[in-house]
Design an enzyme around this catalytic site. Structure first.
Site, mmCIF file in Angstrom:
data_model
loop_
_atom_site.group_PDB
_atom_site.id
_atom_site.type_symbol
_atom_site.label_atom_id
_atom_site.label_comp_id
_atom_site.label_asym_id
_atom_site.label_seq_id
_atom_site.Cartn_x
_atom_site.Cartn_y
_atom_site.Cartn_z
ATOM 1 N N GLU A 85 -59.185 3.940 27.865
ATOM 2 C CA GLU A 85 -59.171 4.647 26.589
ATOM 3 C C GLU A 85 -59.998 3.842 25.582
ATOM 4 O O GLU A 85 -59.693 2.684 25.300
ATOM 5 C CB GLU A 85 -57.749 4.831 26.061
ATOM 6 C CG GLU A 85 -57.714 5.620 24.754
ATOM 7 C CD GLU A 85 -56.316 5.867 24.220
ATOM 8 O OE1 GLU A 85 -56.203 6.488 23.141
ATOM 9 O OE2 GLU A 85 -55.330 5.446 24.865
ATOM 10 N N ASP A 110 -60.352 -1.548 21.743
ATOM 11 C CA ASP A 110 -60.659 -1.284 20.344
ATOM 12 C C ASP A 110 -61.004 -2.620 19.689
ATOM 13 O O ASP A 110 -60.842 -3.678 20.309
ATOM 14 C CB ASP A 110 -59.460 -0.628 19.640
ATOM 15 C CG ASP A 110 -59.875 0.276 18.468
ATOM 16 O OD1 ASP A 110 -60.752 -0.149 17.685
ATOM 17 O OD2 ASP A 110 -59.333 1.389 18.329
ATOM 18 N N ASP A 160 -65.790 7.937 15.911
ATOM 19 C CA ASP A 160 -66.480 8.091 14.629
ATOM 20 C C ASP A 160 -67.612 9.099 14.793
ATOM 21 O O ASP A 160 -68.495 8.919 15.632
ATOM 22 C CB ASP A 160 -67.038 6.741 14.188
ATOM 23 C CG ASP A 160 -67.461 6.722 12.729
ATOM 24 O OD1 ASP A 160 -67.967 7.764 12.253
ATOM 25 O OD2 ASP A 160 -67.302 5.678 12.074
ATOM 26 N N LYS A 164 -73.842 11.720 9.081
ATOM 27 C CA LYS A 164 -75.192 11.790 8.539
ATOM 28 C C LYS A 164 -76.216 11.742 9.673
ATOM 29 O O LYS A 164 -76.088 10.953 10.604
ATOM 30 C CB LYS A 164 -75.432 10.635 7.565
ATOM 31 C CG LYS A 164 -74.569 10.715 6.311
ATOM 32 C CD LYS A 164 -74.855 9.559 5.372
ATOM 33 C CE LYS A 164 -73.982 9.643 4.119
ATOM 34 N NZ LYS A 164 -74.216 8.516 3.188
#
Length: 255
Positions: A85, A110, A160, A164
């Site tokens: 994960e 992470d 994320d 932009k």
């Protein structure tokens, strides 16, 4: 999931823990190779409970993504099949999935120190012996520390979106990443992504569909309803309350 070039020596993160007592600030060092990363280390406040969990449990259940050795997954997870994960936030969903499927190992990676501490705390409270917490860059973990065809699954939930256009190159779900990831998936392994950013969902679908060894499990060859195996996260609930449309993508690796 997040990015930026390597910090320079003057802005490198300061160690939060003494060596050997908790996750390192930058375990891989120059192995980042100046490439654009899909993550930015987040240095939000670590609570007392999270810090205590890191100090107590990191030597037992934590590992550094330093790129220096190949992991022995059967030894780490007592012979269980292992799902990777990437990006687990505060770890609530990871802990819920581990509790619901104790016969599967979850290697959760992470760079968010509070989340690492919280997941370790939850694992201890719920006696989740099938969870290991990795600290560092998932690309280095995949490329240098996991054997070929060693994973029963890969989960990337709410990475994320880098909304932009000039930042799209920072997104983790891109062709190069998928080309690497599928080499670490065993035949029949499931790749499961989810996002609440529709343009990113469409880009994910295009990227995953283009991979010759991935088969879309959606009857419409698009998105799937949220499987019961993926818990509703706090982040997801916030997105739904704002009217965001959550998209799940479920593919099987069929080399």
């Amino acid at each position: 999931m997040h990015n930026e070039p390597n910090p320079t020596p003057t802005d490198a993160p300061r160690p939060m823990f003494a060596a050997g007592t908790g996750p390192a600030a930058d375990p891989a060092g120059d192995r980042h190779e100046r490439r654009i990363r899909s993550f930015q280390p987040r240095r939000s406040r670590v609570t007392t409970a999270q810090r205590e969990a890191l100090l107590r449990l990191w030597p037992q259940w934590g590992l550094e993504v330093d790129g220096e050795s190949v992991l022995d997954l059967p030894a780490l997870f007592a012979g269980r099949p292992v799902v990777l994960e990437i990006g687990f936030g505060m770890g609530e969903a990871t802990a819920a999935m581990a509790a619901a499927d104790p016969d599967t190992g979850i290697l959760a990676v992470d760079v968010h120190t509070p989340g690492q501490g919280n997941l370790l705390r939850l694992a201890e409270e719920r006696d989740l012996t099938n969870v290991r917490v990795a600290n560092g860059d998932a690309i280095i973990l995949l490329r240098e520390m996991l054997p070929p065809a060693s994973l029963a699954g890969l989960r990337v939930y709410f990475p994320d979106p880098w909304p932009k256009k000039r930042h799209h190159k920072r997104r983790i779900i891109q062709r190069d990443f998928i080309d690497l990831a599928v080499t670490r998936l065993a035949p029949g392994a499931l790749l499961h992504c989810a996002t609440d950013w529709e343009p990113y969902a469409d880009a994910m679908l295009e990227t995953l569909t283009a991979s010759p060894t991935l088969t879309n499990l959606s009857p419409t060859q698009t998105f799937t309803p949220r499987p019961e195996s993926r818990p509703l996260t706090r982040f997801e609930s916030q997105g739904l309350s704002k009217g965001h449309a959550v998209k799940d993508l479920l593919f099987r690796h069929e080399p």
